[in-house]
Design a protein around this motif. Structure first.
Motif, PDB file in Angstrom:
ATOM      1  N   VAL A 253       0.838  -1.206   0.000  1.00  0.00           N
ATOM      2  CA  VAL A 253       0.000   0.000   0.000  1.00  0.00           C
ATOM      3  C   VAL A 253       0.871   1.253   0.000  1.00  0.00           C
ATOM      4  CG1 VAL A 253      -2.088  -1.016   0.994  1.00  0.00           C
ATOM      5  CG2 VAL A 253      -0.261  -0.241   2.522  1.00  0.00           C
TER       6      VAL A 253
ATOM      7  N   TYR B  46       0.514   6.867   5.967  1.00  0.00           N
ATOM      8  CA  TYR B  46       0.570   6.641   4.523  1.00  0.00           C
ATOM      9  C   TYR B  46       1.274   7.812   3.844  1.00  0.00           C
ATOM     10  CZ  TYR B  46      -2.641   2.665   4.632  1.00  0.00           C
ATOM     11  OH  TYR B  46      -3.199   1.441   4.849  1.00  0.00           O
TER      12      TYR B  46
ATOM     13  N   GLY C  73      -5.777   5.938   4.135  1.00  0.00           N
ATOM     14  CA  GLY C  73      -4.765   5.623   3.121  1.00  0.00           C
ATOM     15  C   GLY C  73      -5.328   5.626   1.714  1.00  0.00           C
TER      16      GLY C  73
ATOM     17  N   ALA D 226      -6.151   1.606  -1.062  1.00  0.00           N
ATOM     18  CA  ALA D 226      -5.372   0.906  -0.032  1.00  0.00           C
ATOM     19  C   ALA D 226      -6.299   0.066   0.849  1.00  0.00           C
ATOM     20  CB  ALA D 226      -4.605   1.917   0.820  1.00  0.00           C
TER      21      ALA D 226
ATOM     22  N   THR E   7      -7.126  -3.009  -0.965  1.00  0.00           N
ATOM     23  CA  THR E   7      -5.963  -3.903  -0.979  1.00  0.00           C
ATOM     24  C   THR E   7      -5.864  -4.691   0.333  1.00  0.00           C
ATOM     25  OG1 THR E   7      -4.770  -2.371  -2.412  1.00  0.00           O
ATOM     26  CG2 THR E   7      -3.437  -3.999  -1.243  1.00  0.00           C
TER      27      THR E   7
END
Lengths: 208, 255
Positions: free
Chosen positions: A54, A71, A193, A197, A200
């Motif tokens: 990420v 992030y 994020g 992300a 993911t």
């Protein structure tokens, strides 16, 4: 030979032949400083970055534990400034303290870890937001819960928006699993994020 | 002699660099004008200490520009630190406006290392650098936001270097030049270690003024604050140091 050397041309900088930065020496001295500062109890905030699926994550820890995961879209420089302001200006890149966190995150992203076992420092979160964050680990790996359910679990079923804010301001994303909180209508919702992300992470966990 | 020709060019370049510094200083910053710049710098410091406030950049730059114009690589610590801290966060508490210490190390670490190497030689410079930044990190949360970070760091480095100079004189054996210990001070025997060797022949005061003024970029008023004495005395010591360097270094390079 020497006469040729002593004639000069152009506007070369004064002291230009001295390297502005001796990279190798600086790296070595920096590592030595980080170790000495840690030993002297001066390393209030240690940080490092690591590459993950990420994107690059910033990890920061106090002597108490992991205090911040950030992030790239949060702007790591800005996050470090915030840490200097809110925790202590004694902030140094010192990877050693983050070894445990980095290892567990690597295992998590490799699918070999479903829960984190790390000392956490929740000083960047207060009040109701902290209460919410403290409950998030109850949502297990591979599962999701709605913002409404999280609010209800924290004893304030009407505080759905506050629950969402707590997730949006989570200082320890990934570790404190705010990515497992989704909208009641089943859509993925927003994420600190970025939605991509979040997708993911949920895919990695087999929840999406 | 394949190796002897390689360092020769940088040695000469380095000499040129020092000579240019001298000549440019004379041409572009005559004593009276530079003195005026320093007086202004002191006045601003006093003024700020009494009532911190925003200093328009335009009023600071002429003095800084004139003093440092000959050397774009030497930073302008005093003015930069003051202007940015004030314009960015006027009136803030120290803890609210301080950048992460990492940024201080990244920004000023190389300068402090050059200063330590110039004052102590490469062998002891690493220790002095480490002690300087450990002390600085300890005191950092209490540093006033309008402080001149370079002068603060050089002051600490100066004290650490004095400890090492004392230790060096205790170690000294009167039997000529000992070979330098292997350090991180550049390639052994290369032009850089020649520079440190040339600096080492100067009296400590001259070496310090040259390092603090030319390598750290501090105005003579700040150098005088660190070393004691007057700005004029600091300027004389630096001039003497540069003149001596010019001699030893020129002759050294010509061999």
């Amino acid at each position: 030979m020497t006469t040729a050397r002593t004639t000069w041309t152009g506007d070369g900088d004064l002291f230009a032949a001295l390297p502005e930065v001796d990279e190798a020496a600086q790296r070595q001295l920096h590592a030595r400083l980080a170790a000495a500062a840690g030993a002297a109890g001066l390393l209030d905030v240690a940080y490092r970055t690591m590459d993950t699926p990420v994107g690059p994550l910033l990890l920061a820890a106090t002597e108490q534990g992991l205090v911040r995961v950030a992030y790239a879209r949060e702007d790591h420089e800005r996050v470090l400034e915030q840490l200097a302001h809110r925790v202590s200006p004694r902030v140094l890149r010192a990877p050693a303290r983050l070894d445990g966190a980095a290892r567990e995150l690597e295992e998590y992203f490799a699918g070999r870890r479903s829960r984190f076992d790390l000392p956490l420092d929740l000083q960047l979160s207060h009040g109701f937001r902290r209460t919410i964050l403290a409950r998030l680990p109850e949502i297990g790996y591979g599962q999701t819960a709605s913002y409404a359910a999280v609010a209800a679990a924290a004893g304030h079923p009407k505080a759905v928006r506050a629950a969402a804010t707590a997730c949006a301001t989570n200082p320890l994303p990934v570790i404190v699993p705010c990515h497992r909180v989704v909208r009641s209508d089943g859509t993925i919702g927003q994420y600190i994020g970025g939605a991509e992300a979040k997708r993911t992470l949920l895919t990695l966990e087999g929840a999406a | 002699m394949p190796t002897s020709s390689a360092p020769a060019a940088p040695v000469a370049d380095q000499l040129i660099v020092i000579l240019r510094r001298v000549s440019s200083t004379i041409v572009e910053a005559p004593a009276d004008r530079e003195g005026a710049g320093e007086a202004r710098s002191v006045a601003v410091a006093v003024l700020e200490a009494d009532a911190p406030r925003r200093i328009p950049r335009g009023r600071m730059d002429p003095a800084a520009g004139r003093r440092h114009a000959p050397n774009g690589r030497v930073r302008r610590p005093v003015d930069e630190a003051r202007v940015t801290s004030h314009s960015a966060h006027p009136g803030r508490l120290p803890s609210m406006s301080q950048p992460p210490f990492e940024a201080i190390v990244a920004k000023h670490g190389p300068m402090v290392l050059r200063v330590c190497r110039a004052v102590l030689g490469p062998a002891d410079a690493d220790d002095a650098w480490s002690e300087t930044f450990l002390s600085a990190m300890h005191a950092y949360p209490d540093l006033r936001p309008d402080s001149n970070v370079e002068a603060w760091l050089v002051t600490i480095a100066h004290r650490k270097a004095i400890d090492h100079l004392r230790a060096q004189s205790r170690r000294a054996i009167p039997m000529g030049d000992l070979p330098e210990r292997a350090g991180t001070g550049g390639v052994p025997g290369g032009w850089e270690s020649d520079l440190w060797a040339a600096l080492k022949t100067l009296p400590a005061r001259q070496r310090q003024t040259v390092a603090y003024h030319y390598l750290a970029g501090l105005p003579y008023a700040d150098v005088a604050n660190i070393l004691g004495g007057t700005p004029a005395a600091a300027r004389r010591a630096a001039a003497d140091g540069i003149a001596a360097l010019r001699k030893t270094y020129l002759e050294g390079a010509a061999i």
